[in-house]
Scaffold this motif. Structure first.
Motif, short mmCIF file in Angstrom:
data_model
loop_
_atom_site.label_atom_id
_atom_site.label_comp_id
_atom_site.label_asym_id
_atom_site.label_seq_id
_atom_site.Cartn_x
_atom_site.Cartn_y
_atom_site.Cartn_z
N THR A 443 18.16 -13.59 -7.79
CA THR A 443 18.11 -12.32 -8.54
C THR A 443 18.88 -12.44 -9.86
O THR A 443 19.71 -13.34 -10.03
CB THR A 443 18.74 -11.17 -7.73
N ASN A 444 18.60 -11.52 -10.76
CA ASN A 444 19.28 -11.50 -12.05
C ASN A 444 20.77 -11.20 -11.91
O ASN A 444 21.60 -11.74 -12.65
CB ASN A 444 18.63 -10.45 -12.98
N ASP A 445 21.11 -10.32 -10.96
CA ASP A 445 22.53 -9.99 -10.76
C ASP A 445 23.34 -11.23 -10.40
O ASP A 445 24.42 -11.47 -10.94
CB ASP A 445 22.68 -8.93 -9.65
N SER A 573 16.56 -17.21 -12.96
CA SER A 573 16.40 -16.50 -11.69
C SER A 573 14.92 -16.24 -11.44
O SER A 573 14.11 -16.27 -12.38
CB SER A 573 17.18 -15.18 -11.71
N LEU A 574 14.59 -15.95 -10.21
CA LEU A 574 13.19 -15.68 -9.85
C LEU A 574 12.73 -14.33 -10.37
O LEU A 574 11.54 -14.01 -10.31
CB LEU A 574 13.01 -15.76 -8.33
N GLU A 575 13.66 -13.50 -10.87
CA GLU A 575 13.29 -12.21 -11.46
C GLU A 575 13.02 -12.33 -12.97
O GLU A 575 12.67 -11.35 -13.61
CB GLU A 575 14.40 -11.18 -11.21
N GLY A 598 20.90 -15.99 -2.90
CA GLY A 598 21.94 -16.61 -3.73
C GLY A 598 21.37 -17.75 -4.57
O GLY A 598 20.23 -17.70 -5.03
N GLU A 599 22.17 -18.81 -4.75
CA GLU A 599 21.72 -19.94 -5.56
C GLU A 599 20.76 -20.81 -4.76
O GLU A 599 21.01 -21.15 -3.61
CB GLU A 599 22.91 -20.77 -6.04
#
Length: 648
Positions: A443-445, A573-575, A598-599
Motif C-alpha cells: 500500500t501507499n501508506d 507500491s501496488l497502489e 507490508g514489504e
C-alpha cells in the motif's frame, strides 16, 4: 584519453555510418580542435571577433560549414574559457561534432549538455539564418540563455530568449538574434500564431501588395506581422522529452466560443449527476484510455433526470456525453496532480516537467467539466483555430539535432520519424552511481512510511537526500510525514516554483532534505561539497516508477554527476498508478491479493512493476503512431481541398 588512439580512429572512420565509424570521425575532429587551441591563446578579444567575421564571410561565399568546423569550435572553446571560465572537455567537443552532424548526442546526466550545444549553435549561426536552442521549460531556457550568452556575444553574435507572456515586438527582436533559446511550446505556438497572421494578411506576411507599395493603403501594424524567421536549425535539449514524451499531444490554438447559460448549467448538472453513479454498475472506466462509458443501467439513470431544467437544451446523446465527460473529470484528472486552482482558475500541471502551464486548456469541454467539478465559473470553451503536432513542427527545420541523457531506448523511433541517429558520448570520468534494487510495498501508506524512515536515518548521518514524487499531492503528503518526525526539509513543486533556483542550489549540502516533483528531474545541476562526497554523495529516492524508464533515469541522474559518488533507489507500491497498465480488473486483483502484506521482497514483484512500465511505454508508442497517422490523413485531406493543413 577518452577519445582513444588516433591511429586507430583514422582506420576505424572508414567503417562508415556506424557508431564506431562516427565515433572515430568525431574524435579526429576533437583532436584537430585541441591542436588549434594554442593558436588562439595569445590572440586578443578583437582578433577573435575578427575571426568570426571572416568565418561568416566564408560561409556567405559558399564554403561549407564542415570546412570551418574546427576553427569555429576552437573559437567557442577559447571564448568560453575567457567569459564563463569553463573549458569544453574532449568528449564535449565530440558531442558538439555529433550534434552538428544531425545526431542526438546521448550524454550522461551531469556531463554539461548546455555547454556542448554552444559549439554547433555557434557554427550553424554563422549562416545568418538563426539557430533555435529548444529546451523543456521557461526556467531552463532563461537560465541557459543568461549562462551561455557571454560566449556568443564575446564572439560578436546576438542571443535572444523567448519567454511566456512576451509581446510580439519583443519576440520578433529575439527571433532576429543569431541564437534564440526557448521552449518547444513557445516556438510551436508562435509558428501557429504566425500562420493565423498570414491568413489574415492574405499572404506570407513579408511581401507588400500593390496597394501598399503604390497607393499607401492597407499598411499593417507590427503586431499583425509574423514574428519567426525561417526554420533553419533546431538544437533540442532534453530531446527525448520533447520529441518523444510531448509528441503524444498536438499543439492547438483555440478560438473563443462563448458558452450560453444553458451550457454552463449543463456542466454543473452533469457533475452532480456523475457523482451519484456507481462504478461498474452504472459506468465502465478504462484507466489506460482515461475514458468513462455509461452502461445500460447508467443510461436509464441519466434518462430519469433528463427533464431537469439544467439539461433542457440537450438531446439524450448530448446528455450522455456531458455525464461521461464529468465522470472522466472526476476520476482521471486529480487536483494537485494534473492541475491546481489559482485565483479561481484551473491551471494545468505539465505531467513531464511538473510545472504550471497558465493559459492552456484541455479540449472538447474537458476543461469546463473540471471547472464544474471544482465549482468554479465556467469559462470560454475553445474551438480549434490552428494545430500542429510536435513531429510535424520539428520536421519543418532544415537541420534537426539535439542532446539528452536518455535516448538510446528510443533510437529506432527517433530515426524513423525525425531521421536523426542517436550517438552515445562517453563520460569525461567513469560514473560511480550506486543503484540499489527497488523496494515494493502493498500500500501507499506503507511505502511513504518506509521512505520517511530511510530519510530520517540518512538525515541523522548528514547525508543530503533528494526525494522525487510524481505529483504535488504526494510531495505534500511526504512533507507532512517528515514534519511530524521533526526533519527540516524543502518542498519543490509547481506551487512554489519561484524559489526553485534557491532550493536546488542548496540541495547538495550536508543534511539537506529536498522533496520535489518532476521539476527536479531535468536540467537541475546539484553541486556537492567535499564533505558530502565523503558521505557517499547525494542520495536520490524515487517514490514511484514513472511511465517511462527514461524519466526514472533522469531523476537518478541528479546524483553521481561528473564522477561524483551517488546513490539511487526507488520505493514502489501496488497502489501506484503504473500498476493500472495491466487493466483495471487485473490491477484490482493484484492489490486485493497482497493487501496489507507490508514489504514484498520477492524478485517477482519487482519484475511485475518493470513489466507494467514496459506495457505503458508500448501504449504511449501506439498513441504517438495513431496521432501521426491521424494528423497525416487530416493534413492530406485539407491539402486536397486547397486549405492550409495547419489551420482549422
Amino acid at each position: 584519453s577518452r577519445l582513444g588512439s588516433m591511429w586507430f580512429n583514422r582506420v576505424q572512420q572508414l567503417a562508415g555510418p556506424t557508431h564506431a565509424g562516427r565515433f572515430s570521425r568525431f574524435a579526429l575532429i576533437a583532436k584537430k580542435v585541441n591542436d588549434y587551441e594554442p593558436l588562439l591563446l595569445n590572440e586578443t578579444d578583437q582578433q577573435l571577433r575578427d575571426r568570426t567575421r571572416a568565418l561568416k564571410l566564408k560561409v556567405a561565399q559558399g564554403d561549407s560549414l564542415n570546412s570551418i568546423m574546427v576553427e569555429a569550435f576552437a573559437l567557442v572553446r577559447e571564448s568560453s574559457k575567457r567569459t564563463i571560465g569553463l573549458r569544453h572537455f574532449d568528449v564535449q567537443v565530440l558531442g558538439g561534432a555529433a550534434i552538428h552532424n544531425r545526431c542526438i548526442a546521448e550524454l550522461e546526466t551531469g556531463e554539461g549538455k548546455t555547454l556542448v550545444s554552444t559549439m554547433p549553435a555557434f557554427l550553424n549561426a554563422l549562416q545568418g539564418k538563426g539557430v533555435h536552442v529548444v529546451t523543456v521549460n521557461d526556467y531552463l531556457a532563461q537560465r541557459d540563455a543568461d549562462w551561455m550568452a557571454p560566449i556568443f556575444t564575446h564572439l560578436g553574435l546576438t542571443v535572444g530568449c523567448i519567454q511566456t507572456g512576451q509581446p510580439d515586438a519583443v519576440r520578433r527582436t529575439h527571433y532576429n538574434c543569431d541564437i534564440t533559446y526557448g521552449t518547444s511550446k513557445e516556438f510551436g505556438f508562435d509558428f501557429l500564431r504566425d500562420e493565423l497572421k498570414r491568413l489574415q494578411l492574405g499572404g506570407d506576411g513579408h511581401q507588400k501588395s500593390f496597394e501598399q507599395v503604390f497607393l499607401g493603403r492597407g499598411v499593417h501594424t507590427e503586431n499583425e506581422k509574423p514574428v519567426q524567421r525561417v526554420h533553419q536549425v533546431a538544437i533540442v535539449d532534453e530531446a527525448d522529452s520533447i520529441l518523444i514524451d510531448e509528441a503524444r499531444t498536438p499543439l492547438i490554438i483555440g478560438a473563443n466560443n462563448q458558452p450560453t447559460q444553458e451550457e454552463a448549467s449543463a456542466y454543473y448538472g452533469a457533475d452532480q449527476l456523475a457523482a451519484t453513479l456507481e462504478r461498474v454498475k452504472d459506468f465502465k472506466y478504462d484507466p489506460i484510455e482515461r475514458k468513462a462509458e455509461l452502461t445500460a443501467a447508467g443510461r436509464r439513470k441519466v434518462q430519469a433526470v433528463g427533464a431537469h431544467p439544467s439539461f433542457a437544451a440537450l438531446t439524450v446523446d448530448g446528455l450522455y456525453e456531458y455525464v461521461e465527460r464529468a465522470l472522466r473529470a472526476q476520476i482521471a484528472y486529480l487536483k494537485d496532480r494534473d492541475y491546481v486552482t489559482v485565483g479561481g482558475e484551473v491551471v494545468i500541471v505539465d505531467e513531464f516537467t511538473g510545472r504550471l502551464m497558465p493559459g492552456r486548456q484541455w479540449q472538447d469541454g474537458l476543461h469546463q467539466a473540471i471547472q464544474a467539478k471544482e465549482r468554479l465559473e465556467i469559462t470560454l470553451e475553445t474551438i480549434t483555430a490552428a494545430r500542429v503536432t510536435v513531429q510535424d513542427y520539428f520536421l519543418r527545420y532544415n537541420k534537426l539535432a539535439g542532446m539528452t541523457g536518455t535516448a538510446s531506448s528510443d533510437a529506432r523511433e527517433l530515426k524513423r520519424i525525425y531521421k536523426v541517429d542517436v550517438f552515445k558520448v562517453p563520460t569525461n570520468r567513469p560514473c560511480i552511481r550506486v543503484w540499489v534494487p527497488d523496494r515494493v510495498f502493498s500500500t501507499n501508506d506503507e511505502k511513504f512510511r518506509a521512505v520517511a524512515d530511510v530519510v530520517i536515518e540518512w538525515n541523522k548521518k548528514q547525508v543530503p537526500v533528494l526525494v522525487g514524487t510524481r505529483s504535488i499531492e504526494k510531495s505534500e503528503r511526504l512533507s507532512a510525514l517528515l514534519t511530524d518526525a521533526g526533519v527540516e526539509h524543502q518542498v519543490l513543486n509547481a506551487k512554489n516554483h519561484e524559489v526553485e533556483a534557491e532550493i536546488v542550489s542548496h540541495a547538495g549540502e550536508a543534511g539537506r532534505v529536498t522533496v520535489a516533483t518532476n521539476m527536479a528531474g531535468r536540467g537541475t545541476d546539484i553541486k556537492l561539497t567535499e564533505a558530502v562526497a565523503k558521505l557517499g554523495g547525494l542520495h536520490v529516492i524515487g517514490t514511484e516508477r514513472h511511465e517511462s524508464t527514461r524519466i526514472d533515469r533522469q531523476l537518478a541522474g541528479r546524483s553521481a554527476r561528473q564522477g561524483d559518488p551517488g546513490h539511487c533507489q526507488f520505493f514502489v507500491s501496488l497502489e501506484d498508478e503504473i500498476i493500472e497498465a495491466f487493466g483495471e480488473k487485473p490491477a484490482a486483483r493484484i492489490r486485493r491479493r497482497y493487501k496489507n502484506k507490508g514489504e514484498l521482497t520477492s524478485l517477482r514483484m519487482r519484475r511485475l512493476v518493470m513489466a507494467a512500465q514496459r506495457r505503458k511505454e508500448r501504449q504511449h508508442f501506439r498513441d504517438r503512431k495513431l496521432l501521426m497517422h491521424y494528423e497525416k490523413q487530416r493534413a492530406e485531406m485539407r491539402r486536397n481541398m486547397g486549405l492550409n493543413p495547419v489551420l482549422g
